[in-house]
Design a protein around this motif. Structure first.
Motif, PDB file in Angstrom:
ATOM      1  N   HIS A 179     -57.404  -2.047 -26.319  1.00 38.66           N
ATOM      2  CA  HIS A 179     -56.999  -0.768 -26.897  1.00 38.66           C
ATOM      3  C   HIS A 179     -55.858  -1.078 -27.862  1.00 38.66           C
ATOM      4  CE1 HIS A 179     -59.501   1.307 -24.162  1.00 38.66           C
ATOM      5  NE2 HIS A 179     -58.691   1.321 -23.127  1.00 38.66           N
ATOM      6  N   ARG A 180     -55.744  -0.279 -28.911  1.00 35.38           N
ATOM      7  CA  ARG A 180     -54.643  -0.465 -29.866  1.00 35.38           C
ATOM      8  C   ARG A 180     -53.715   0.730 -29.792  1.00 35.38           C
ATOM      9  NH1 ARG A 180     -54.528  -5.773 -31.686  1.00 35.38           N
ATOM     10  NH2 ARG A 180     -56.691  -6.508 -31.605  1.00 35.38           N
ATOM     11  N   PRO A 181     -52.399   0.492 -29.780  1.00 29.85           N
ATOM     12  CA  PRO A 181     -51.466   1.621 -29.664  1.00 29.85           C
ATOM     13  C   PRO A 181     -51.520   2.520 -30.895  1.00 29.85           C
ATOM     14  CG  PRO A 181     -50.264  -0.437 -30.011  1.00 29.85           C
ATOM     15  CD  PRO A 181     -51.707  -0.799 -29.847  1.00 29.85           C
ATOM     16  N   LEU A 182     -51.307   3.809 -30.673  1.00 32.32           N
ATOM     17  CA  LEU A 182     -51.233   4.736 -31.803  1.00 32.32           C
ATOM     18  C   LEU A 182     -49.901   4.562 -32.512  1.00 32.32           C
ATOM     19  CD1 LEU A 182     -52.636   8.001 -30.184  1.00 32.32           C
ATOM     20  CD2 LEU A 182     -53.844   6.254 -31.484  1.00 32.32           C
ATOM     21  N   ARG A 183     -48.873   4.249 -31.725  1.00 27.60           N
ATOM     22  CA  ARG A 183     -47.542   4.002 -32.274  1.00 27.60           C
ATOM     23  C   ARG A 183     -46.951   2.846 -31.507  1.00 27.60           C
ATOM     24  NH1 ARG A 183     -46.341   9.507 -31.425  1.00 27.60           N
ATOM     25  NH2 ARG A 183     -45.137   8.868 -29.622  1.00 27.60           N
ATOM     26  N   GLY A 184     -45.943   2.226 -32.078  1.00 29.76           N
ATOM     27  CA  GLY A 184     -45.214   1.184 -31.366  1.00 29.76           C
ATOM     28  C   GLY A 184     -45.860  -0.170 -31.513  1.00 29.76           C
ATOM     29  N   ASP A 185     -45.268  -1.161 -30.865  1.00 29.99           N
ATOM     30  CA  ASP A 185     -45.695  -2.542 -31.073  1.00 29.99           C
ATOM     31  C   ASP A 185     -45.794  -3.268 -29.736  1.00 29.99           C
ATOM     32  OD1 ASP A 185     -46.464  -4.721 -32.530  1.00 29.99           O
ATOM     33  OD2 ASP A 185     -44.402  -5.437 -32.850  1.00 29.99           O
ATOM     34  N   VAL A 186     -46.815  -4.135 -29.646  1.00 30.02           N
ATOM     35  CA  VAL A 186     -46.962  -5.003 -28.485  1.00 30.02           C
ATOM     36  C   VAL A 186     -46.747  -6.431 -28.959  1.00 30.02           C
ATOM     37  CG1 VAL A 186     -48.545  -5.818 -26.697  1.00 30.02           C
ATOM     38  CG2 VAL A 186     -48.657  -3.439 -27.450  1.00 30.02           C
ATOM     39  N   ARG A 187     -45.834  -7.157 -28.323  1.00 27.03           N
ATOM     40  CA  ARG A 187     -45.563  -8.540 -28.710  1.00 27.03           C
ATOM     41  C   ARG A 187     -45.836  -9.452 -27.527  1.00 27.03           C
ATOM     42  NH1 ARG A 187     -42.621  -8.498 -33.395  1.00 27.03           N
ATOM     43  NH2 ARG A 187     -41.863 -10.622 -33.128  1.00 27.03           N
ATOM     44  N   VAL A 188     -46.694 -10.442 -27.756  1.00 21.87           N
ATOM     45  CA  VAL A 188     -46.991 -11.433 -26.725  1.00 21.87           C
ATOM     46  C   VAL A 188     -46.432 -12.759 -27.210  1.00 21.87           C
ATOM     47  CG1 VAL A 188     -48.818 -12.634 -25.471  1.00 21.87           C
ATOM     48  CG2 VAL A 188     -49.076 -10.209 -26.000  1.00 21.87           C
ATOM     49  N   ALA A 189     -45.629 -13.414 -26.372  1.00 17.32           N
ATOM     50  CA  ALA A 189     -44.987 -14.676 -26.728  1.00 17.32           C
ATOM     51  C   ALA A 189     -44.294 -14.536 -28.092  1.00 17.32           C
ATOM     52  CB  ALA A 189     -45.993 -15.821 -26.739  1.00 17.32           C
TER      53      ALA A 189
END
Lengths: 529, 262
Positions: free
Chosen positions: A367-377
């Motif tokens: 799923h992709r966020p509508l807002r905001g950011d996901v950071r992995v490593a």
């Protein structure tokens, strides 16, 4: 048409042996079950102990002759029908009696572990699904309407009759499956792991339903690998291990012996768990297993260490981004902020449908966020295909059935592994299988593994990739005590080598024992538990 | 609107329209039917799904029509362009256009029907007319198969992507992904069907006695009349088409010879 009490029915099963076709060793041997009206019988056993096979035989979902070779007898004593009460004797010969599963189900209702398997899949509403077997038996419509209303009241489905069964939560689906099984008024009810993967509210409604059935005079047989509150209410326990009976009798006596633990039964709180609607239960006073040993969680030092996983202001809803700003009300997640450090184990809990699984799917881009950011490593995954995020983040799905797709256990773990480890892939796969105790099952078809084995295999597919973040969705579900040990070891080992672990779980006991931090997802936000 | 309609009325109407469109064999009629189907879909709020599903079926068919009839139409006289044996003829293009429109009308009507009908009601209506329940079940599960397969395929894809499968935008990458997904898809569906069969057995699905239906299907004298009328109209269209296609005068000749022989 449905009386206040069911016709007093007794089921006596004596399984000398049962072997599946093409399987040299019997799945069950020397098992005796007696279920009498108004009593609760618990069949306990770890993974692969033969519980589900026994349940399916009792419910005539498995038939001697059609599905395997059965030696022994099955006897139904229905009050008022002395003629039909003679035992059916099976010797494994072609002239054995044949059971009509439809006729049998009028006396013995069986609800499988996977409640969705109970549904016809061609009915559009809960009430149509409830009426399915009545239609097949030619019950006149007026009687059907009465019965469906009655069953809905008994199973607490009143408000859901017009819903599409595909949209029900786990607890609701379980109640519908029980409703479908009791709609013909059987005197015997066989429930396979009825409390599995339910939140506290779901557990409560199913436990209440079982007690209501007992009060009506139904004989209830519950198959489980957890000696939980429901199981402790049983008059009689039967412990299975490797298809054989290792103990039978009143629970108090059996608990003193070692048979349940030896079989892999998970023994939890002796208290009756009927918590109030809005509170999670207190942790039970059973001696807790030792906490996992991991890297010290970075506190002040966190400033230097980069987070393994970071969510900043993440919002998500299934309405999609098509709508204008007026869509805010339908957001499942809003402003979720989260940092998980390398070596940290984080547990997230919350009610069914709160968006826990959705949150995990945001971590690898399914799923992709509508807002905001996901950071992995320390890298944003925005615009990065899931297949590439998967190099650093391993996701264990909520249902192993959705995660496993290959023809053999080994192929399952090997899938996509060569892209990371090249020629070293087979070695990694074997090591991961050995870590979850499936080292010898490489050629088995994943569907042939017991539920616990399927969960562990799914875990192995994640472990083999050695991701820097492990996202585990309900990892304890379906695991017996041995499986829980494997899971604990795997999680500690991953955290020990510096991986961050995020798990979503209803199992507060497991979470409190093994996680460094516990958060609750409710109303679209993460809060301190 | 569609909810009030008996599913058999909708089915009859769809079948009659298809028969009449075939019998008319005219691009104008096909176009009218196609536009009508789209308008109906729009009114029912399903136009997006209908158009998408129809496009998946129709577009490849149109392309093949264009290649086969547009380039190689033996009866073509008016050549617009030619490359060796391939000739673009006006007749070929007209034929391709007619066939293409007719197919589009067909597919659109069927899609509007299958997306708007409530399948349990259709099965109930069939059961009430003594159609064997197994037939009803097969019909229902066939109509429900597409969403089921799509859901299952989606799960397999998600599982594979979560383990490093990168599906690119290119057609090669997509084909490779489909190849990887087919076996798991079919095995998964077969596995599910096996479990489902045990549950259906226990719920009395194999019983041979009379059945009843919980779902009540609305019907009315007006709808019944409409169904008869639609069937008659379709039959008339077929009769008219047969008469049209016979060589001029042959019909009267047949009558004459018949009379003479008797």
């Amino acid at each position: 048409m449905i009386a206040d009490r069911t016709a007093a029915t007794t089921l006596l099963a004596s399984i000398a042996s049962f072997s599946y076709h093409g399987d040299p060793s019997p799945a069950l041997r020397g098992v005796e079950v007696a279920a009498s009206p108004g009593t609760l019988t618990a069949v306990l056993g770890g993974s692969g102990s033969g519980k589900s096979t026994l349940g399916r035989l009792l419910g005539a979902w498995l038939l001697g002759g059609r599905d395997g070779t059965l030696a022994g007898s099955l006897q139904l004593e229905v009050a008022g029908h002395p003629a039909g009460s003679a035992p059916l004797r099976f010797t494994g010969a072609p002239d054995d009696p044949r059971i009509d599963p439809g006729a049998w189900a009028r006396h013995v209702g069986y609800v499988p572990q996977d409640a969705a398997a109970m549904l016809s899949a061609v009915r559009g509403t809960v009430e149509e699904e409830l009426a399915f077997s009545l239609e097949n038996r030619g019950v006149p419509r007026a009687g059907m309407v009465r019965t469906v209303a009655d069953i809905a009241r008994r199973t607490g489905l009143d408000g859901l009759l017009q819903r599409d069964p595909a949209t029900l939560s786990g607890g609701e689906l379980r109640r519908l499956a029980v409703g479908c099984a009791v709609v013909d008024g059987p005197g015997i009810l066989v429930l396979d792991e009825p409390l599995e993967s339910l939140d506290q509210a779901g557990v409560r409604t199913v436990v209440e339903l079982v007690h209501a059935e007992l009060a009506r005079g139904t004989a209830v047989v519950v198959l489980s690998q957890h000696a939980d509150a429901l199981i402790r209410a049983a008059e009689r326990w039967l412990v299975l291990k490797g298809g054989e009976e290792t103990a039978a009798g009143p629970p108090a006596r059996i608990l003193q012996g070692g048979a349940p633990a030896e079989s892999g039964v998970v023994i939890t709180s002796p208290e009756v768990v009927i918590p109030s609607a809005d509170r999670e239960p207190e942790p039970d006073p059973m001696p807790a297993p030792p906490p996992v040993v991991t890297l010290p969680v970075a506190g002040a030092a966190a400033v230097r260490t980069k987070a393994a996983l970071e969510l900043a202001g993440v919002a998500f809803g299934f309405g999609g981004r098509s709508g204008s700003s007026g869509k805010e009300g339908s957001l499942l997640l809003e402003d979720v902020d989260l940092q998980v450090m390398p070596g940290e184990i984080l547990a997230i809990t919350g009610p069914n449908g709160a968006g826990k699984s959705t949150l995990l799917r945001l971590l690898n881009g399914l799923h992709r966020p509508l807002r905001g950011d996901v950071r992995v490593a320390d890298e944003s995954i925005a615009g990065v295909p899931t297949g590439l995020v998967a190099r650093r983040l391993g996701l264990l799905f909520q249902h192993p059935h959705d995660q496993l797709f290959e023809r053999t256990v080994l192929r399952e773990v090997l899938f996509g592994l060569d892209r990371i480890f090249g020629t070293g892939a087979p070695e990694r796969a074997q090591a991961a299988l050995a870590a979850v105790g499936l080292g010898d099952s490489g050629n088995v078809h994943p569907h042939e593994l017991p539920a616990s084995g399927q969960r562990l295999l799914a875990l192995a597919t994640v472990l083999a990739r050695e991701p820097s973040v492990l996202a585990l969705d309900e990892p304890t579900v379906a695991l017996d005590a041995h499986g829980l040990e494997r899971l604990t070891d795997a999680v500690s080992a991953a955290a020990g080598r510096g991986a961050a672990v995020v798990m979503v779980t209803h199992d507060l006991r497991f979470a409190k024992t093994h996680a460094h931090r516990l958060l609750r997802l409710d109303g679209g936000r993460l809060r301190q538990f | 609107m569609a909810a009030r309609l008996n599913p058999l009325t909708a089915l009859t109407a769809a079948a009659a329209v298809l028969v009449i469109t075939t019998a008319a064999s005219s691009w104008a009629v096909s176009l009218t039917v196609a536009v009508g189907a789209v308008l109906l879909a729009a009114a029912a709020g399903i136009v997006r799904r209908v158009l998408l599903a129809a496009a998946v079926i129709v577009v490849p068919f149109w392309l093949s029509l264009l290649v086969i009839h547009g380039l190689f139409f033996p009866e073509g006289r008016t050549a617009l362009a030619s490359w060796g044996p391939a000739r673009v003829t006006a007749e070929g293009l007209t034929f391709a256009l007619e066939m293409g429109l007719r197919t589009a009308a067909f597919v659109l009507v069927l899609m509007v029907f299958s997306f708007s009908v409530r399948i349990p009601e259709l099965v109930a209506a069939l059961t009430a007319r003594r159609v064997p329940p197994q037939v009803g079940y097969v019909l229902a599960s066939t109509l429900l198969l597409a969403p089921l397969v799509a859901a299952r395929l989606d799960k397999v894809r998600q599982a594979q992507e979560s383990r490093g499968l990168v599906v690119g935008r290119g057609i090669g990458s997509r084909l490779a992904a489909i190849r990887l997904q087919m076996v798991p898809l079919v095995l998964g569906l077969v596995h599910d069907a096996g479990i489902r069969a045990q549950s259906l057995d226990a719920r009395g699905f194999r019983s041979t006695g009379p059945r009843t239906s919980f779902t009540q299907v609305r019907d009315s004298a007006a709808q019944a009349t409409f169904r008869v009328f639609a069937i008659l109209l379709a039959l008339a269209a077929v009769g008219w088409r047969i008469a049209e296609s016979l060589p001029a005068g042959s019909l009267s000749a047949w009558f004459l010879s018949g009379a003479g022989g008797g």
